[in-house]
Every structure is written in structure tokens, then in C-alpha cells.
Scaffold this motif. Structure first.
Motif, PDB file in Angstrom:
ATOM      1  N   TYR A  65      -4.397 -11.472   5.619  1.00  0.00           N
ATOM      2  CA  TYR A  65      -3.884 -10.117   5.483  1.00  0.00           C
ATOM      3  C   TYR A  65      -4.142  -9.370   6.782  1.00  0.00           C
ATOM      4  N   LYS A  80      -3.762  -5.615   8.686  1.00  0.00           N
ATOM      5  CA  LYS A  80      -3.776  -4.234   8.206  1.00  0.00           C
ATOM      6  C   LYS A  80      -3.310  -3.266   9.282  1.00  0.00           C
ATOM      7  N   HIS A 103      -3.128  -3.148   3.690  1.00  0.00           N
ATOM      8  CA  HIS A 103      -2.450  -4.410   3.943  1.00  0.00           C
ATOM      9  C   HIS A 103      -0.976  -4.137   4.250  1.00  0.00           C
TER      10      HIS A 103
END
Length: 609
Positions: free
Chosen positions: A161, A163, A169
Motif C-alpha cells: 500500500y 499512501k 491508501h
């Protein structure tokens, strides 16, 4: 590579210039089969030898006994076919390949300077990925502000993930060298070099990333709602490095560059396996199914259909479906697809007029040329599967078949562990047989029908077996026998595989660590499924963990009845012509079977219980 001819315009989100020609300096990315990535600038004087020399100096690796490849092409010297932002692959020759060669950290001042251009670079035409440009900017801003990505625990491959500066995310990044069986896989599934057969033998290790991008590019007008996806070169210390391909992790904390797919993260409430399928919108199932048919998706299960509630109400309110994980689409040969929606009631409802119009307007020639431009590393075999699948979808929909019937015709049937060709494959086999008969008609051959040879890649032992088999069971008479073959006649046990060497081990012996789709079951995979798995059997030489086994030993035995790439352009066009002619009797037979007996519940290679 064959060049498709434009038949007309195709509306959608693709904005690239199909006629663009590369000139002057080009920035390309070269990846070794162990995952190292080097970005470099090429000029007109560069050739394959100078590229390999730069790699040798920058990465401190031998390149003498290696080949530089670009999709189907082996670059002996000329680099004129290489376009800007292309990804090349350096592979060692088979006799010099070793599973113990580590992915060395780059050295050399020149390489370090070139790799400082930014943490993320998009591979491809920026105008074609307008939705992802802002996404990349958000991620870069987050990285500059110290917001670190986090690894995703679920799945078999490495995924992360990424960000934005607010810590939300925004994207999922999947490095190509951390795929299942790839050399830097972080979850114990290492053991093969990039370019070798992967989870599906017709999808090579390291090539699922560009398939994710292809699915997005082919989803014209956001018809099926595939999230924006792009191929990138990304540099970060979060990524995994193994000591060679035996799976021992190197925790050095250094930044490494990798080629990866980057897909926009879509907030959702759950996936389709956690929700009653009867409440899913018919239009959503149809649109996703239409895409799956076009791209010959071999892994559409409930776990890769995200569900987002639209009304904010209870569990069974209005929902939206978002399809993800398309890395196992566009195989290099016809496989057994897996469409979980095939058994859902929505798939038996006829297509709407809007859906039929969308299908009619599809242009597989345009699609192929677009993918050649945007993803020049894509193999011709994948494009021919795309063309064949799209033509089949258009003909079947125009004939009046529903989504479930089309899926059934593409799905193989299993009887007593024996795999039978699908109805689609039988049509293809018959078309190949007709072409073969035309070929031998031009020779004064005294041999009988058992000596039929295709004048296309006749030395290929795998195709010889397939052509012999097709002659055995298709030469019984007219094509009307095809359905009878599916329903009762047995095929010879010897069939061709994607490679000459078949896997010796069984998937079932690996417990819960492998995806259930590869054990012919519902392939929704949860993190606890593979965390609790305990492998058994032979390990790779030099492995320090019993949880790591030979990737070759874990590969499923996948049969391939039909090959499409051993035909030249003239034969390919003739094949498509005969395919269309033979398809109509098959469609009529399917319609008669459905009306007379109802839809059969056919479980393909993802559904063995």
C-alpha cells in the motif's frame, strides 16, 4: 511481429498516438531475471552489446552468456524496435542459469546519478494515463513527507500500500520480481527466473504486471470499472530482496529500483465472497463478464471482485462491483478460464441492448495495435488470444447466447480427472485441421491422414502432439460431432504442455499455501490460508527454510490443446475465417443443448473439489 489493420475508430480512454515513432534519445529500463532494474538513456549509436556492457559495469554482473529480450524479440544488436520507456529483460542462457545468483545492489556512480530522477517513473505515454498522473504525484509527495508504504499480508506475491501525504491508501504496487515464484518473492514462493512459466504455464513469471495494465487499457469508457493501472519504475527501501532465488531474505534497508504495476486503491466494504451474490446488479456482472471473456481471464473469483455499498445502509443495499487482479489474463495459449460469475443467476439473463451495442463496437484489431504501442513488451501470442476471444464474444452475443452460455463454451469439462477441450477449443482444432488439409493438398504426399503435418513450426514436438490429437478425434466427420466428443468421447492421455518439462509435484501436497484456484477450487485466498500452510516434500538445494520448495515442483500441470502463434500472418487470417464459419454450427448446438437440457454446471480448472 504481425501488425493489425485498423477497421475503424474505437471510443474509450486511450489517448496515445498509435503512429508515434521513437527518435533521438530514448529512456529505457533494463531488468535482470533476478529483478534488478537499471534505467538508461539510449541514443542511435547504442546496441545490445553496449546495453549489456552498461549493466555489467553498473550492477557488477556477468553479461557475456546472456540475451537481451523485448517481449518476443531477442535483441542481437539492432535496437530500432525499442520505443521510449520500454522495459527490456536480460536473461542468462539456460546452461549458464543458476538459482544461487543474488540480486546485487547497484554500484557505480553513473547508475546512482541516473536513478535520482524520482521515486516513481511511469513507463509509457503519459497522455494515455491521465488518471494515474495525479496519483503518482500524490504518492511522491507522501514519500517526501516521510509517509512510508506498508506491505500487504494477503496473497502469494509481494504487494504494498502506497499512501499520500495524509496517510491514506491511494495505490497498490506489485513489483514484477516479487510475483509468485519470482526471485524476490517475499512469501516463500521463490525459485524461478523472470520469463519462465509461472502460476499458469501460459503466463510467465514477471509478466502479470503488464497484463494488469492491459485490462485497464481495454476497459473502454470504464465499462467494467477496472481501477486506473499503470506500469512504473519505483524506487524504495520497503521492497524485498532475496539471496538469489532460494528465498533467503536480504534485510539491508537500501533503496532498490523495481518495475511494478501501480493500481489506484479503491475504498470498499468487502469482496464478493462476503456478500450474497443474488443482490449484485445484473449490469455489473454482465460488464465484468464481457471484459473477462475479451481478455480470457483465467482467474475471476469472488475474492477479486470488490464490493462497495452505495446507499450507506444495510448489508443488502445497492452495491457497486470493482474488478481487480487481472494478472492472469491474456495467456499465451488457450487455457481453461475460470469465471465464478458463470454460476450466478445474473449471467443467465440476456444482454441488454446497450451491452450488445458495446460488444458490436469492439475492434480487436485496434485493441491489438493499441496494446503493441502502450505495452510493446506484450507477446504476439497474448494478442492473438485477445483477438480470438473478442471475435468469439461478438459472434456468440450476436447469435443470442447469454453470458453464462458463452462462459460454458470456453470452459473445459473434467471427467474422472481427465481434461477435455472446451467447445471453443474444439472449434479452433477443427479450423486448424482444415488448414492442415489445405497445406498437404499442395504436396504429392503418399502418406495417409495419420501423417498430416502443419507447415508451421513442424519441428515443435508440443504442437505435433496437439495436431496429431486433433486429427485423431476431429477427423471422424463433420463438425457436428464436436459436441458429441465433449459429451462422451475420450481424448488421448498425451497432450501438450506449456513447456516440455512438466511439474512432477502435486499442488495438493503443498497444503493451504497455494491459491485455491490452482487446486481447482474456489480461489478466494485469505491471509490465514497461507500463513497456516505447512509444505511437505523436497526443498531447493541451499534453502534454509522448509517452507520454501522448488517452484517447478509446485506448478500445476496445465494442458494446451490449441496454439495460435505458430501460424504466419496468412495462416492466421485463414484460421480466423474458418473459425467464424465453424462457430455458427457450434453456437446452434449450444443453444439447442441449453434449451433441451438446461445449463450444465461445469467446473473448470479452478473448481475441483
Amino acid at each position: 511481429m504481425a501488425v493489425a489493420v485498423f477497421n475503424g475508430p474505437c471510443s474509450g480512454e486511450y489517448h496515445g498516438n498509435l503512429g508515434a515513432k521513437s527518435s533521438g534519445t530514448r529512456r529505457v529500463f533494463v531488468q535482470t531475471e533476478t529483478g534488478c532494474v537499471l534505467g538508461m538513456e539510449l541514443d542511435r549509436n547504442d546496441n545490445a552489446h553496449t546495453v549489456k556492457r552498461r549493466l555489467q559495469l553498473a550492477l557488477n554482473i556477468p553479461t557475456d552468456e546472456s540475451s537481451l529480450t523485448f517481449g518476443d524479440l531477442t535483441l542481437n544488436n539492432d535496437l530500432s524496435a525499442i520505443k521510449k520507456d520500454s522495459a527490456l529483460l536480460l536473461t542468462r542462457n539456460a546452461m549458464h542459469r543458476s538459482s544461487s545468483s543474488p540480486c546485487l545492489s547497484p554500484v557505480g556512480k553513473n547508475h546512482q546519478q541516473r536513478d535520482m530522477s524520482g521515486p516513481i517513473e511511469i513507463l509509457g505515454h503519459l497522455s494515455s494515463y491521465s488518471r494515474t498522473n495525479e496519483l503518482v504525484k500524490e504518492i511522491v509527495e507522501g514519500i517526501k513527507n516521510g509517509v512510508e508504504p506498508i506491505p500487504i499480508n494477503g496473497g502469494l506475491g509481494g504487494a504494498y500500500y502506497f499512501k499520500n501525504s495524509k496517510g491514506k491508501h491511494v495505490a497498490i504496487v506489485k513489483p514484477t520480481d516479487e510475483e509468485p515464484f519470482a526471485p524476490n518473492n517475499p512469501k516463500g514462493f521463490a525459485g524461478k527466473a523472470l520469463g519462465q512459466p509461472g502460476l499458469k504455464r501460459s503466463v510467465r513469471v514477471g509478466e502479470t504486471g503488464f497484463r494488469e495494465v492491459a485490462a485497464y487499457l481495454l476497459d473502454y469508457d470504464h465499462f467494467a470499472k477496472v481501477p486506473p493501472t499503470v506500469l512504473v519504475k519505483v524506487r524504495h527501501s520497503i521492497f524485498n530482496l532475496n539471496d538469489g532465488m532460494i528465498g533467503n531474505k536480504l534485510q539491508n534497508g537500501k533503496k532498490v529500483s523495481k518495475i511494478a504495476s501501480l493500481q489506484q486503491f479503491v475504498p470498499h466494504d468487502f469482496d464478493a465472497s462476503d456478500h450474497g451474490t443474488s443482490s449484485f446488479p445484473v449490469a455489473a456482472i454482465h460488464r465484468i463478464g464481457i471484459l473477462d471473456i475479451r481478455i480470457f481471464n483465467t482467474d475471476r473469483h469472488a475474492g477479486n471482485l470488490l464490493v462497495r455499498k452505495l446507499d450507506g445502509g444495510g448489508r443488502f443495499g445497492q452495491v457497486e462491483l470493482i474488478p481487480i487482479d487481472h494478472g492472469l489474463c491474456l495467456p499465451e495459449s488457450l487455457e481453461d478460464p475460470y469465471f465464478e460469475w458463470m454460476h450466478w443467476p445474473q449471467a443467465s439473463i440476456p444482454f441488454s441492448e446497450d451491452e450488445l451495442e458495446y460488444i458490436r463496437n469492439l475492434n480487436p484489431a485496434h485493441d491489438s495495435e493499441m496494446l503493441r504501442t502502450e505495452l510493446p513488451m506484450i507477446r504476439e501470442a497474448c494478442l492473438r488470444v485477445l483477438v480470438l476471444s473478442t471475435v468469439f464474444l461478438q459472434e456468440a452475443a450476436a447469435f443470442g447466447l447469454c453470458l453464462a452460455e458463452i462462459g460454458e463454451m470456453m470452459t473445459r469439462e473434467f471427467r474422472s480427472e481427465d481434461e477435455k477441450p472446451s467447445e471453443l477449443e474444439i472449434v479452433c482444432l477443427e479450423a486448424r485441421r482444415i488448414i492442415a488439409e489445405r497445406e498437404i493438398a499442395g504436396f504429392d504426399a503418399e502418406s495417409g491422414e495419420d501423417d498430416i503435418l502443419f507447415d508451421i513450426d513442424c519441428d515443435d514436438a508440443e504442437f505435433d502432439r496437439a495436431s496429431k490429437m486433433s486429427g485423431d478425434f476431429l477427423n471422424q466427420g463433420s463438425f457436428s460431432y464436436a459436441s458429441d466428443i465433449l459429451n462422451g468421447h475420450h481424448l488421448p492421455s498425451e497432450v501438450e504442455s506449456f513447456e516440455e518439462d512438466e511439474a512432477e509435484g502435486s499442488l495438493e501436497s503443498y497444503g493451504d499455501k497455494l491459491p485455491l484456484s490452482l487446486k481447482r477450487m474456489d480461489s478466494h485466498e485469505r491471509s490465514q490460508d497461507y500463513q497456516n500452510g505447512k509444505p511437505e516434500g523436497k526443498c531447493l538445494v541451499g534453502s534454509v527454510s522448509e517452507s520454501r520448495r522448488s517452484a517447478e515442483e509446485l506448478l500445476p500441470t496445465t494442458t494446451s490443446f490449441v496454439k495460435l502463434t505458430d501460424m504466419n500472418e496468412e495462416e492466421w487470417l485463414l484460421f480466423l475465417e474458418k473459425f467464424k464459419e465453424l462457430l455458427h454450427p457450434a453456437l446452434a448446438k449450444r443453444r439447442h443443448t441449453t434449451i433441451g437440457h438446461g445449463q450444465r454446471q461445469r467446473l473448470g480448472t479452478s473448481c475441483k473439489f
